[in-house]
Design an enzyme around this catalytic site. Structure first.
Site, PDB file in Angstrom:
ATOM      1  N   CYS A  89      32.701  33.225  42.816  1.00  0.00           N
ATOM      2  CA  CYS A  89      33.463  33.019  41.961  1.00  0.00           C
ATOM      3  C   CYS A  89      32.713  33.272  40.406  1.00  0.00           C
ATOM      4  O   CYS A  89      33.489  33.309  39.337  1.00  0.00           O
ATOM      5  CB  CYS A  89      34.161  31.747  41.951  1.00  0.00           C
ATOM      6  SG  CYS A  89      34.723  31.072  43.324  1.00  0.00           S
ATOM      7  N   GLN A 154      34.437  25.484  50.708  1.00  0.00           N
ATOM      8  CA  GLN A 154      34.625  25.005  49.388  1.00  0.00           C
ATOM      9  C   GLN A 154      35.597  23.701  49.739  1.00  0.00           C
ATOM     10  O   GLN A 154      35.359  22.681  48.955  1.00  0.00           O
ATOM     11  CB  GLN A 154      35.333  25.862  48.641  1.00  0.00           C
ATOM     12  CG  GLN A 154      36.876  26.426  48.997  1.00  0.00           C
ATOM     13  CD  GLN A 154      37.290  27.388  48.197  1.00  0.00           C
ATOM     14  OE1 GLN A 154      37.125  27.429  47.030  1.00  0.00           O
ATOM     15  NE2 GLN A 154      38.159  28.393  48.787  1.00  0.00           N
ATOM     16  N   ARG A 209      52.656  24.248  35.263  1.00  0.00           N
ATOM     17  CA  ARG A 209      53.799  23.812  35.545  1.00  0.00           C
ATOM     18  C   ARG A 209      54.259  22.915  34.619  1.00  0.00           C
ATOM     19  O   ARG A 209      53.802  21.813  34.527  1.00  0.00           O
ATOM     20  CB  ARG A 209      53.630  23.422  36.973  1.00  0.00           C
ATOM     21  CG  ARG A 209      53.338  24.502  37.990  1.00  0.00           C
ATOM     22  CD  ARG A 209      53.110  23.811  39.324  1.00  0.00           C
ATOM     23  NE  ARG A 209      53.000  24.807  40.373  1.00  0.00           N
ATOM     24  CZ  ARG A 209      51.675  25.006  40.992  1.00  0.00           C
ATOM     25  NH1 ARG A 209      50.838  24.199  40.485  1.00  0.00           N
ATOM     26  NH2 ARG A 209      51.481  25.887  41.994  1.00  0.00           N
ATOM     27  N   SER A 235      42.127  24.887  42.193  1.00  0.00           N
ATOM     28  CA  SER A 235      42.466  25.941  41.438  1.00  0.00           C
ATOM     29  C   SER A 235      43.572  27.016  42.035  1.00  0.00           C
ATOM     30  O   SER A 235      43.500  27.013  43.191  1.00  0.00           O
ATOM     31  CB  SER A 235      41.370  26.767  41.029  1.00  0.00           C
ATOM     32  OG  SER A 235      40.720  27.320  42.613  1.00  0.00           O
ATOM     33  N   HIS A 336      42.853  30.856  38.951  1.00  0.00           N
ATOM     34  CA  HIS A 336      41.493  31.424  39.017  1.00  0.00           C
ATOM     35  C   HIS A 336      41.480  32.871  39.972  1.00  0.00           C
ATOM     36  O   HIS A 336      41.180  32.666  41.090  1.00  0.00           O
ATOM     37  CB  HIS A 336      40.491  30.156  39.843  1.00  0.00           C
ATOM     38  CG  HIS A 336      39.357  30.446  40.347  1.00  0.00           C
ATOM     39  ND1 HIS A 336      38.521  31.535  39.565  1.00  0.00           N
ATOM     40  CD2 HIS A 336      38.399  29.985  41.319  1.00  0.00           C
ATOM     41  CE1 HIS A 336      37.279  31.496  40.279  1.00  0.00           C
ATOM     42  NE2 HIS A 336      37.316  30.668  41.346  1.00  0.00           N
ATOM     43  N   CYS A 366      30.819  27.066  39.506  1.00  0.00           N
ATOM     44  CA  CYS A 366      30.336  26.858  40.866  1.00  0.00           C
ATOM     45  C   CYS A 366      30.716  28.146  41.690  1.00  0.00           C
ATOM     46  O   CYS A 366      31.875  28.622  41.295  1.00  0.00           O
ATOM     47  CB  CYS A 366      31.171  25.549  41.279  1.00  0.00           C
ATOM     48  SG  CYS A 366      32.642  25.400  41.223  1.00  0.00           S
ATOM     49  N   GLY A 368      30.304  30.028  45.848  1.00  0.00           N
ATOM     50  CA  GLY A 368      30.083  30.017  46.917  1.00  0.00           C
ATOM     51  C   GLY A 368      28.565  30.114  47.295  1.00  0.00           C
ATOM     52  O   GLY A 368      27.837  30.929  46.930  1.00  0.00           O
TER      53      GLY A 368
END
Length: 380
Positions: A89, A154, A209, A235, A336, A366, A368
């Site tokens: 990420c 995750q 939203r 995300s 994301h 953060c 992986g």
């Protein structure tokens, strides 16, 4: 050591998987922001030394070095090379850090840092489907000997974090709702207008939203039986691209550029791969230490909202003020687009510092494998 300046930063609006960007080739998404970046900087693109672009799932239309494909798709000079990097990420934040390091080392003067991810055309599951045919990445003899055959995802990491820091479902839902409220307020106030380059008729981020509520969030089923992590506190899977121009002091003078920020400090660290998402805690401390700053010196934080539990645990450990963290909403509301998020967060951070006249901004991702990229930028 020489300094690295950020001259310009731009991003697309972030789209949803079924929204207006769903059918656009990722190279064309990236090409759009690359063209816009060069136009806004007002310089001859032939002077760019390299294009470093982050992308996570480098399969299908995102394969074959999309950094190079995107630059050429933008109609920009073929004499400029490109390279695609992947640090999960944090891929485009790593691209930005590589660009800054190239400039600070004196080996290059003008580097584009960018990122793209098209999660409608290249879903997260695509890599796993290929892996299941040819062998899963976390099944080597060395890995199994060290970590065993336990689940490492995750989603489990986010749940483990919630348990370790005693985060309740109610806390996570309240944080998630606030992300939507902040993003909607930012959109309505036009705060993203200067940093975005509309594409395919999309002028605003599609993710937030307006109809969400605590009641709706509370009604969502947890992703793991007995857990507190839900889709509402995670995300969104998204589509987007971003680009930044990093310049040396000499390039600023030679090309008549106007810097908007300076790279003050950087860190990249490894952390527990089972918890996976706790890296920003140690990464923040490392970046502050390198920069000679304290948490109180930071005016604005951008910490990727992979999950609500990640940001809440980070805030508890670092003492950061949540009121100054993701002030315009985060990935829970805005989305994301994996490989693009690092540059998108940096773009948001710089523009927020300019809006509020803040001096220092810190962003952390953060990643992986239990890693984190963290960077401190100074507004100019």
């Amino acid at each position: 050591m020489a300094e690295a300046f950020i001259v310009e930063a731009v991003r697309t609006p972030v789209g949803t998987r079924k929204g207006r960007l769903a059918g656009i080739h990722p190279a064309d998404l990236a090409a759009h922001v690359l063209r816009e970046l060069i136009a806004r900087a007002g310089m001859d693109p032939v002077a760019v030394d390299d294009v470093i672009l982050g992308c996570v799932n480098q399969v299908g239309p995102q394969s074959a070095n999309i950094a190079r494909t995107a630059w050429l798709s933008a109609g920009l000079p073929q004499s400029v090379p490109g390279v695609t990097v992947e640090r999960q990420c944090g891929s485009s934040q790593q691209a930005l850090q590589f660009a800054a390091q190239a400039v600070m080392s004196g080996t290059q003067d003008l580097v584009v840092a960018a990122g793209v991810e098209q999660m409608a055309m290249v879903p997260m599951t695509l890599n796993r489907e290929v892996s299941e045919e040819r062998g899963l990445p976390l099944r080597s003899e060395g890995w199994l000997a060290r970590f065993g055959d336990q689940e490492i995802t995750q989603f489990r990491g986010a749940q483990l974090i919630a348990e370790k820091w005693g985060l309740s479902r109610e806390e996570l839902d309240a944080f998630s709702l606030e992300s939507h409220h902040r993003a909607i307020a930012a959109i309505d106030a036009g705060r993203f207008r200067d940093q975005t380059a509309p594409i395919a008729g999309l002028e605003e981020d599609e993710g937030p939203r307006r109809d969400t509520s605590l009641e709706r969030l509370a009604a969502l089923e947890p992703l793991r039986e007995g857990g507190v992590i839900t889709a509402g506190g995670s995300s969104q899977l998204s589509i987007g691209a971003g680009a930044m121009l990093v310049a040396s002091e000499q390039a600023v003078r030679d090309h008549g550029l106007v810097p908007i920020a300076r790279v003050h400090a950087m860190s990249v660290i490894g952390d527990d791969p089972v918890y996976m998402l706790t890296g920003p805690i140690a990464g923040t401390r490392a970046a502050l230490n390198r920069g000679g700053l304290t948490i109180a010196d930071i005016d604005t934080f951008e910490v990727n909202e992979a999950f609500a539990s990640v940001v809440l645990a980070w805030a508890r450990e670092t003492g950061a003020d949540l009121a100054r963290t993701n002030p315009n909403g985060g990935a829970i509301a805005l989305g994301h687009p994996l490989g693009a998020t690092g540059v998108i967060l940096a773009t948001k951070l710089i523009h927020e510092l300019r809006r509020t006249s803040g001096r220092y901004g810190l962003q952390s991702m953060c990643e992986g494998g239990g890693q984190a990229n963290t960077m401190i930028l100074e507004r100019l």
